[in-house]
Each structure stands twice: as C-alpha cells, then as structure tokens.
Write a protein that holds these residues in place. Sequence first.
Motif, mmCIF file in Angstrom:
data_model
loop_
_atom_site.group_PDB
_atom_site.id
_atom_site.type_symbol
_atom_site.label_atom_id
_atom_site.label_comp_id
_atom_site.label_asym_id
_atom_site.label_seq_id
_atom_site.Cartn_x
_atom_site.Cartn_y
_atom_site.Cartn_z
ATOM 1 N N THR A 164 -7.417 7.791 0.915
ATOM 2 C CA THR A 164 -6.599 7.030 -0.035
ATOM 3 C C THR A 164 -7.373 5.829 -0.563
ATOM 4 O O THR A 164 -7.356 5.537 -1.769
ATOM 5 C CB THR A 164 -5.288 6.565 0.640
ATOM 6 O OG1 THR A 164 -4.540 7.721 1.050
ATOM 7 C CG2 THR A 164 -4.442 5.737 -0.315
ATOM 8 N N ASP A 165 -8.065 5.147 0.326
ATOM 9 C CA ASP A 165 -8.902 4.018 -0.104
ATOM 10 C C ASP A 165 -9.991 4.476 -1.075
ATOM 11 O O ASP A 165 -10.288 3.790 -2.066
ATOM 12 C CB ASP A 165 -9.549 3.348 1.107
ATOM 13 C CG ASP A 165 -8.574 2.505 1.915
ATOM 14 O OD1 ASP A 165 -7.463 2.218 1.419
ATOM 15 O OD2 ASP A 165 -8.916 2.134 3.064
ATOM 16 N N SER A 197 3.668 11.087 2.643
ATOM 17 C CA SER A 197 2.811 11.776 3.617
ATOM 18 C C SER A 197 3.621 11.914 4.900
ATOM 19 O O SER A 197 4.224 10.941 5.353
ATOM 20 C CB SER A 197 1.545 10.956 3.886
ATOM 21 O OG SER A 197 0.912 10.580 2.689
ATOM 22 N N LYS A 228 -1.752 2.115 6.576
ATOM 23 C CA LYS A 228 -2.147 0.770 6.991
ATOM 24 C C LYS A 228 -1.735 -0.307 6.000
ATOM 25 O O LYS A 228 -1.726 -1.491 6.338
ATOM 26 C CB LYS A 228 -3.665 0.710 7.212
ATOM 27 C CG LYS A 228 -4.488 0.961 5.969
ATOM 28 C CD LYS A 228 -5.966 1.003 6.284
ATOM 29 C CE LYS A 228 -6.802 1.325 5.058
ATOM 30 N NZ LYS A 228 -6.669 0.344 3.985
ATOM 31 N N GLY A 287 2.851 7.484 4.620
ATOM 32 C CA GLY A 287 2.268 7.082 3.341
ATOM 33 C C GLY A 287 3.238 7.376 2.216
ATOM 34 O O GLY A 287 4.153 8.190 2.380
ATOM 35 N N ALA A 318 -5.594 12.255 -2.534
ATOM 36 C CA ALA A 318 -6.306 11.786 -1.333
ATOM 37 C C ALA A 318 -6.638 12.942 -0.389
ATOM 38 O O ALA A 318 -7.702 12.946 0.255
ATOM 39 C CB ALA A 318 -5.474 10.730 -0.608
ATOM 40 N N ILE A 344 -6.501 10.350 6.149
ATOM 41 C CA ILE A 344 -5.756 10.204 4.891
ATOM 42 C C ILE A 344 -5.817 8.761 4.401
ATOM 43 O O ILE A 344 -5.932 8.505 3.194
ATOM 44 C CB ILE A 344 -4.308 10.680 5.056
ATOM 45 C CG1 ILE A 344 -4.257 12.188 5.379
ATOM 46 C CG2 ILE A 344 -3.491 10.393 3.787
ATOM 47 C CD1 ILE A 344 -4.876 13.073 4.315
ATOM 48 N N ASP A 345 -5.781 7.809 5.326
ATOM 49 C CA ASP A 345 -5.934 6.404 4.929
ATOM 50 C C ASP A 345 -7.303 6.167 4.283
ATOM 51 O O ASP A 345 -7.421 5.504 3.245
ATOM 52 C CB ASP A 345 -5.775 5.484 6.140
ATOM 53 C CG ASP A 345 -4.347 5.015 6.363
ATOM 54 O OD1 ASP A 345 -3.430 5.647 5.794
ATOM 55 O OD2 ASP A 345 -4.145 4.036 7.103
ATOM 56 N N GLU A 346 -8.342 6.696 4.918
ATOM 57 C CA GLU A 346 -9.694 6.515 4.378
ATOM 58 C C GLU A 346 -9.822 7.168 3.004
ATOM 59 O O GLU A 346 -10.387 6.580 2.064
ATOM 60 C CB GLU A 346 -10.729 7.099 5.340
ATOM 61 C CG GLU A 346 -12.165 6.926 4.849
ATOM 62 C CD GLU A 346 -13.200 7.494 5.808
ATOM 63 O OE1 GLU A 346 -14.397 7.436 5.472
ATOM 64 O OE2 GLU A 346 -12.807 7.999 6.878
ATOM 65 N N GLN A 396 3.611 7.767 -2.312
ATOM 66 C CA GLN A 396 2.890 7.979 -3.565
ATOM 67 C C GLN A 396 3.864 7.949 -4.743
ATOM 68 O O GLN A 396 4.964 8.484 -4.645
ATOM 69 C CB GLN A 396 2.156 9.328 -3.556
ATOM 70 C CG GLN A 396 1.196 9.520 -2.407
ATOM 71 C CD GLN A 396 1.880 10.008 -1.127
ATOM 72 O OE1 GLN A 396 2.755 10.858 -1.181
ATOM 73 N NE2 GLN A 396 1.487 9.470 0.012
ATOM 74 N N ARG A 417 -0.260 4.737 -1.539
ATOM 75 C CA ARG A 417 -0.134 3.728 -0.490
ATOM 76 C C ARG A 417 -0.466 4.355 0.857
ATOM 77 O O ARG A 417 0.177 5.295 1.312
ATOM 78 C CB ARG A 417 1.279 3.154 -0.470
ATOM 79 C CG ARG A 417 1.683 2.476 -1.766
ATOM 80 C CD ARG A 417 0.884 1.213 -2.006
ATOM 81 N NE ARG A 417 1.316 0.141 -1.116
ATOM 82 C CZ ARG A 417 0.631 -0.976 -0.915
ATOM 83 N NH1 ARG A 417 -0.536 -1.162 -1.498
ATOM 84 N NH2 ARG A 417 1.103 -1.912 -0.108
ATOM 85 N N ALA A 418 -1.505 3.812 1.492
ATOM 86 C CA ALA A 418 -1.926 4.275 2.814
ATOM 87 C C ALA A 418 -0.992 3.725 3.887
ATOM 88 O O ALA A 418 -0.307 2.715 3.683
ATOM 89 C CB ALA A 418 -3.358 3.824 3.087
#
Length: 330
Positions: A252-253, A227, A289, A107, A43, A248-250, A109, A286-287
């Motif tokens: 990851t998605d 993370s 959020k 996060g 990510a 990082i969330d974005e 992983q 896994r993000a």
Amino acid sequence: MKVKTILGAAASAFLLCTSGANAACNKMEKVTAVWLPIMQTTAYYVALEEKLFEKACIEIVSTKMEAPNQIIDALIAERADFGPPGAAAGIAMIAESKFPGKLRVFGLQGGGVAVDRINDGLIVKPGSPIKSFADLKGKSLGHVPGIQWRTISRHMVRSAGLDPDTDVKLVDLAVAMQVPAVVGGTVDATLSLEPVGSIAVASGKAARAMTNPVARVIADPFYSGASLLTTKFLKERPDVARKVVAIIDEATDLVNAGFTKYKPILTRYTAIKDDQLEFLAQPYLRAFKDLNETDIKSYQALVDVFIKEGVMAGPMNVKDKLLAKSDLGN
C-alpha cells in the motif's frame, strides 16, 4: 538475512523476513486469497509483482472472483484466508451481523473530496439533463450488481428526496456493461466505481454529472472496499497472518508513493487496457498501520446506512470488527 521492520501508529512493529529472491525458506506457508479485478485491489497486485509473499515464505493461492459477494461467501465459508484490498466493505459487515466474529478488517479503500481521490461518479450521456440524483425521477440508474451498491444507490436516491421504490428504476449492471448501457440508452445514468468514470470521460462517450457523490452524502472520505482476514486464519496461524498484513501495508505504501510507476501492472489483473492507463484516477488506500479515527468514523457511517436501509441488524460498532494490534501478538 535482511529484516524489514514496518512501523506505524496502529502497529508498533511487523517483522518480515525479506532476504530476496534466493531466500531459503524452511517451509512455504500456503495462503488463499480471493480478490476482485478492480482499482482498489492495486496494492495486492503490487505485492504479487514485487514477490513480497515469496520473500516472506508464503505461497499464495490467488483466486479471482467476479462479484463482491463471492469474496465474502468464500471467507465466511473458510474457503479462503484473506480478502486483499477491494473486498466489499458493506457486505463484509452484513456477513458479520449474521455470523459474528468471522472477519477482521485490516485496511480500507475508496476516495473522497477532501483527499482529491475519485472513488465513484454519476455517469450520464454528454449533454444529459441529469446533473444530480434529484434529476433521476422517472428514470433508471445502473449500479454494480449486489446488495452493497444497490443499498448505497437506494440511499443516494432517498437522500435526494426521491423514493427508490417508485421514483427510480434501479438496475444491476456488470461493470463492463455500464458505459455501453448509458450510451445505448438502456439506462439513463449509472453510479459507477473507478475506473469506469475516468475511461468513459476520456472516450467522450459519457460524462460525470457528479464526482464522488457518495462521499458527499455518506462520509468524506468514503470507503467501499476493505482488506479482510478470517479469524480462523488469524487464530490458527497468527505468525503468517501478521506477515500478510505487513506485506499489504508495505505494498500500500508503494502504491501511494508511486502510483504512476505501478499503473502498467493493472493491465495484467484488470480489464484496463494500455491506452487507458493515462486516464486512471489514483485510489485512496489506507494501510492497517495508518487507520485513524477519521477512517473509522467513515466506515461506521457506511454501516449505519446499511442498518437504516434495513439490510442488516444493528447497532454495530465497527471498531469491534477491526484488526487490533493485540490480534497480531504485538
């Protein structure tokens, strides 16, 4: 200026200005990241390639490390602001037990049986009589160097009814040396992280005696990567930290939805070669959020193993170490 809003169960809104490559930034915030060249860090590579940091007016000082403990050392010493996905989840909590309040996890992983994502494997020669950890008595087992994977390896051996001090010889082996060591007979088996297993099996030089053995013993899913943010970064520059988490969330998605699309960039950041890309197993990322009770229980199980094996003091509740919505001012 276009504003993207990232919504999630754990964080109701992250506001991130992303107007494109020509966005006018009044100020570029310098942020230092320390990372490992492994699959779990994908990510972060995508965030760099898609220029998500630049779009958020962040200048990244990107420092590649060679071992998991180097990342945690840099974060604890406050020489870096965050550890992208793939930082050592276990070592992070060992550090937190010694220096409480230094880190926050945002996060996780890894991989797992139920989610059909490979994180690790017991790697042996083709035709080896070793089918499980119970078959390692009197033999040698290689693992990623450092206390995290030595502790996990000891626990895996012990869980198979063997004594890790007398029945099995544990050997620190750099990732690049693991398959050659098995093929050459330096060790009888390795407990290896992806993509070692996938590439070894595809080459025909080695085989997986077990897939995701750690998830079968410790927790399913199993997370060996995390993370991380330093609390210093979080307290002194909360707005910038919020942007980093959102990025990082974005990313990851993006990876979770389009791993095949993004696989080729791995050759720019890791030792993976072009002709090996087709054999790579997708990591389980896994993000922030999306973190839920299952993820938290899994992480707690790893921490409990470290306490049981005597490498850190306990008890420790990992919920106290996770980034909270309130930490981001939401």
